[in-house]
Design a protein around this motif. Structure first.
Motif, PDB file in Angstrom:
ATOM      1  N   ILE A  15       0.867  -1.304   0.109  1.00 22.03           N
ATOM      2  CA  ILE A  15      -0.078   0.021  -0.024  1.00 22.03           C
ATOM      3  C   ILE A  15       0.861   1.291  -0.003  1.00 22.03           C
ATOM      4  CG2 ILE A  15      -0.359   0.166   2.498  1.00 22.03           C
ATOM      5  CD1 ILE A  15      -3.268   0.743   0.338  1.00 22.03           C
ATOM      6  N   PHE A  16       1.993   0.957   0.715  1.00 25.09           N
ATOM      7  CA  PHE A  16       2.774   2.540   1.045  1.00 25.09           C
ATOM      8  C   PHE A  16       3.670   2.655  -0.191  1.00 25.09           C
ATOM      9  CE2 PHE A  16       1.143   2.219   5.043  1.00 25.09           C
ATOM     10  CZ  PHE A  16       0.508   3.570   5.318  1.00 25.09           C
ATOM     11  N   THR A  17       3.806   1.772  -1.028  1.00 24.76           N
ATOM     12  CA  THR A  17       4.728   1.766  -2.177  1.00 24.76           C
ATOM     13  C   THR A  17       4.124   2.561  -3.228  1.00 24.76           C
ATOM     14  OG1 THR A  17       4.177   0.011  -3.408  1.00 24.76           O
ATOM     15  CG2 THR A  17       5.958  -0.444  -1.568  1.00 24.76           C
ATOM     16  N   VAL A  18       2.834   2.818  -3.499  1.00 23.84           N
ATOM     17  CA  VAL A  18       2.120   3.519  -4.178  1.00 23.84           C
ATOM     18  C   VAL A  18       1.537   5.145  -3.945  1.00 23.84           C
ATOM     19  CG1 VAL A  18       1.142   1.353  -5.411  1.00 23.84           C
ATOM     20  CG2 VAL A  18      -0.241   2.711  -3.558  1.00 23.84           C
ATOM     21  N   MET A  19       2.412   5.414  -2.991  1.00 26.56           N
ATOM     22  CA  MET A  19       2.134   6.901  -2.305  1.00 26.56           C
ATOM     23  C   MET A  19       2.187   7.745  -3.350  1.00 26.56           C
ATOM     24  SD  MET A  19       3.384   8.403   0.951  1.00 26.56           S
ATOM     25  CE  MET A  19       2.928   7.212   1.964  1.00 26.56           C
ATOM     26  N   ALA A  20       3.201   7.716  -4.211  1.00 25.24           N
ATOM     27  CA  ALA A  20       3.571   8.849  -5.127  1.00 25.24           C
ATOM     28  C   ALA A  20       2.328   8.810  -6.361  1.00 25.24           C
ATOM     29  CB  ALA A  20       4.812   8.580  -5.956  1.00 25.24           C
ATOM     30  N   ASP A  21       1.828   7.670  -6.636  1.00 22.16           N
ATOM     31  CA  ASP A  21       0.778   7.560  -7.676  1.00 22.16           C
ATOM     32  C   ASP A  21      -0.739   7.656  -7.022  1.00 22.16           C
ATOM     33  OD1 ASP A  21       2.529   6.950  -9.448  1.00 22.16           O
ATOM     34  OD2 ASP A  21       2.417   4.725  -8.756  1.00 22.16           O
ATOM     35  N   THR A  22      -0.900   8.009  -5.668  1.00 23.35           N
ATOM     36  CA  THR A  22      -2.124   8.460  -5.060  1.00 23.35           C
ATOM     37  C   THR A  22      -2.380   9.599  -4.258  1.00 23.35           C
ATOM     38  OG1 THR A  22      -1.268   7.006  -3.099  1.00 23.35           O
ATOM     39  CG2 THR A  22      -2.311   5.770  -4.821  1.00 23.35           C
ATOM     40  N   GLU A  23      -1.395  10.656  -4.871  1.00 21.56           N
ATOM     41  CA  GLU A  23      -1.595  11.765  -4.057  1.00 21.56           C
ATOM     42  C   GLU A  23      -1.173  12.000  -2.797  1.00 21.56           C
ATOM     43  OE1 GLU A  23      -5.286  13.383  -5.118  1.00 21.56           O
ATOM     44  OE2 GLU A  23      -4.440  14.410  -7.052  1.00 21.56           O
ATOM     45  N   GLY A  24      -0.312  10.926  -2.450  1.00 21.79           N
ATOM     46  CA  GLY A  24       0.219  10.911  -0.845  1.00 21.79           C
ATOM     47  C   GLY A  24      -0.932  10.063  -0.083  1.00 21.79           C
ATOM     48  N   ARG A  25      -2.159   9.685  -0.670  1.00 19.39           N
ATOM     49  CA  ARG A  25      -2.906   9.045   0.091  1.00 19.39           C
ATOM     50  C   ARG A  25      -3.273   7.591  -0.061  1.00 19.39           C
ATOM     51  NH1 ARG A  25      -7.320  13.267  -2.135  1.00 19.39           N
ATOM     52  NH2 ARG A  25      -6.548  15.175  -1.192  1.00 19.39           N
ATOM     53  N   PRO A  26      -2.119   6.771  -0.044  1.00 18.90           N
ATOM     54  CA  PRO A  26      -2.468   5.227  -0.455  1.00 18.90           C
ATOM     55  C   PRO A  26      -3.567   4.592   0.199  1.00 18.90           C
ATOM     56  CG  PRO A  26      -0.676   5.715   1.236  1.00 18.90           C
ATOM     57  CD  PRO A  26      -1.041   6.988   0.940  1.00 18.90           C
TER      58      PRO A  26
END
Length: 583
Positions: free
Chosen positions: A68-79
């Motif tokens: 979940i936290f590896t996609v933070m950049a793709d989720t506007e910092g809201r994983p």
């Protein structure tokens, strides 16, 4: 056999009344925002995530949460935001499809309402304030996305964490206080705008007064929240999330200042004006439920009036009018502060969104619900305390009518949801009927020059629009490419913006679809042969197909011709077929 004591009778009466209030709140939330959910569809960002969650199995959901936290950049910092949307969407689909998803959204919304109600009870020990402020919270009219799945699944959990954190902060346990900061920090990775609201938590304590000890507590609390915010920003920056830079950007700072200056005023004015607007737009079918709700709310308000409660229930007996006025002042400060703090992290979207009080863009006001609800409760208490005893019944009916009109405002929102859903089905049914010859590498362009109303409606598909045909029909696997849609050869649809005819022509039978002429800014095909293009025109909400050559700058561009005998595309239905195609 001993008779029940008077205190026992009063306690039982209080429990019955409390149960009635919570049941009434559950009915109000359902009727205002979810009673017609069987006719709802998917909207905006729903199309990007809900169909994917429907296709996944539980092991894939678990795999997503593991990283979940590896996609933070793709989720506007809201994983946590997309993760929870996938989780609740898949759960609803497994239980009962789209209807079950809206049932889960209702339960999440109601859970927040009831937790808020209990928080206001703890903060004031006054049932009248708790009830009126909770009605304001449940029926907040400035944001109209109460039943929107993306909001319900991705934002309401953050509010739930904030409300639970506030409850924990009110306890005297140091362990609970630490846990409250942990919950509010976690909420940042779901929806960051709730973190500033937590600053008012000390003001919610019933014993809070402007004394040296309270001021030290508030300063310590402020320092901890600043540290948590900085930690969240550092984590986001390290993860490569680009919006962090807007904190240091002049445009970002101006957007925040505009939101802080204008947002609270718009919230307060809209809170008052929308019920008055609804009064002029009532429908006959609303009158019966409105009448019943008016009576129920008026009964609750009458029984929960501060004076009546002071005479009937010992829990209120300690509060004189002067003492309760002091409580209203404390909560008014908390309400105004919350209203301002709701906008200090407004860093996304257009600066003009702050003026929107309807539709998806009204989500900019979602965090203002907390402060507005507290101020609503304070105003209602002030009205009841200000009027004379003989006028109190009139004031009670007036307040009940105000809240009933807020419920009717929810009826209007549901009507819009249904209208958009009907348009979606009409639109994609027309696409299917007019393009039975769609095939590999087909490009379908839709011209809205003659239908601005239709263009506004079709925005409900959001950025997922070009690939939606792949969710309606099962194309051959070789046509699909989920990793890189630009390389997929499935039929694709694009919405043309105004003035597209001036820029689309390249020459020699070649058209160019770029972000200058298409509403869809992603996954554009670039240059394509015109004989692969199907051109549809929208007029008065219906589509038609152009077969004659497209003449641009005096040069004809031949369009794709339907040489088949098919009446509909020859593909099996996919997940969204029943939702978007009329029988």
């Amino acid at each position: 056999m001993a008779k029940p004591s008077i205190d026992s009778k009063l306690s039982n009466r209080q429990k019955v009344l409390n149960s009635f209030i919570m049941l009434l709140l559950a009915v109000i939330v359902w009727l205002a925002y979810f009673s017609n959910s069987q006719q709802f569809s998917l909207y905006r960002e729903d199309f990007s995530r809900v169909p994917m969650a429907m296709q996944w199995n539980w092991s894939q959901i678990w795999q997503y949460w593991q990283q979940i936290f590896t996609v933070m950049a793709d989720t506007e910092g809201r994983p946590l935001h997309p993760g929870l949307i996938y989780l609740f969407s898949h759960l609803g689909f497994q239980v009962g499809g789209l209807s079950a998803m809206y049932a889960i959204a209702y339960l999440l919304y109601l859970l927040n309402v009831l937790v808020f109600y209990r928080l206001m009870q703890r903060s004031t020990k006054n049932a009248f304030f708790a009830f009126t402020s909770t009605l304001g919270f449940a029926l907040f009219p400035v944001n109209t996305n109460h039943a929107w799945l993306t909001s319900a699944f991705g934002i309401l959990p953050a509010f739930f964490l904030f409300l639970i954190a506030s409850h924990l902060y009110l306890s005297n346990s140091k362990r609970n206080r630490i846990f409250s900061y942990l919950l509010i920090f976690i909420s940042v990775f779901c929806y960051e705008k709730v973190l500033p609201l937590f600053w008012v938590a000390p003001l919610l304590k019933p014993t809070w007064k402007w004394q040296a000890r309270s001021r030290r507590e508030l300063l310590r609390h402020t320092a901890i929240l600043i540290a948590l915010l900085l930690a969240a920003l550092i984590i986001r920056k390290l993860a490569g999330e680009g919006r962090v830079n807007r904190f240091l950007d002049d445009d970002g700072l101006l957007q925040v200042l505009l939101a802080v200056a204008i947002g609270p005023l718009i919230t307060i004015v809209t809170f008052v004006l929308k019920p008055l607007q609804t009064l002029t737009m009532l429908e006959v079918k609303w009158l019966v439920p409105m009448g019943l709700l008016l009576v129920a709310i008026a009964y609750g308000l009458a029984y929960l009036q501060p004076k009546y409660q002071a005479e009937s229930l010992p829990v209120e007996a300690d509060y004189s009018q002067h003492q309760f006025s002091q409580i209203c002042w404390r909560l008014s400060i908390a309400g105004f502060a919350s209203l301002i703090l709701a906008y200090i992290l407004t860093l996304t979207g257009s600066p003009d969104d702050i003026y929107q009080v309807n539709g998806r863009d009204s989500l900019v006001h979602v965090a203002a619900v907390f402060g507005a609800a507290i101020l609503c409760g304070c105003t209602c208490c002030a009205i009841q305390l200000a009027v004379s005893r003989s006028s109190r019944s009139i004031a009670t009916v007036g307040l009940a009518l105000f809240f009933t009109l807020l419920i009717a405002t929810g009826f209007r929102v549901q009507r819009d949801f249904i209208s958009i859903a009907q348009y979606q089905r009409t639109f994609w049914t027309d696409v299917s009927r007019l393009c039975p010859d769609m095939t590999r590498r087909s490009i379908i362009l839709i011209d809205f020059d003659q239908d601005p109303a239709g263009l506004a409606q079709v925005l409900s598909f959001n950025r997922h629009f070009p690939r939606l045909l792949g969710d309606i029909y099962q194309f051959p696997p070789g046509w699909m490419n989920d990793e890189d849609f630009a390389k997929a050869v499935q039929p694709k649809t694009y919405r043309l913006d105004n003035g597209w005819r001036k820029q689309i022509a390249v020459g020699d039978g070649v058209l160019q679809i770029t972000d200058d002429l298409a509403i869809d800014q992603r996954d554009l095909p670039g240059r394509v042969r015109s004989d692969r293009v199907i051109l549809l025109k929208s007029e008065q909400g219906r589509l038609s197909r152009q077969f004659e050559p497209l003449v641009l700058n005096g040069q004809p561009f031949p369009l794709k011709q339907n040489r088949s005998q098919l009446k509909e595309p020859p593909f099996r239905p996919n997940l969204l077929f029943d939702l978007l195609i009329s029988p």
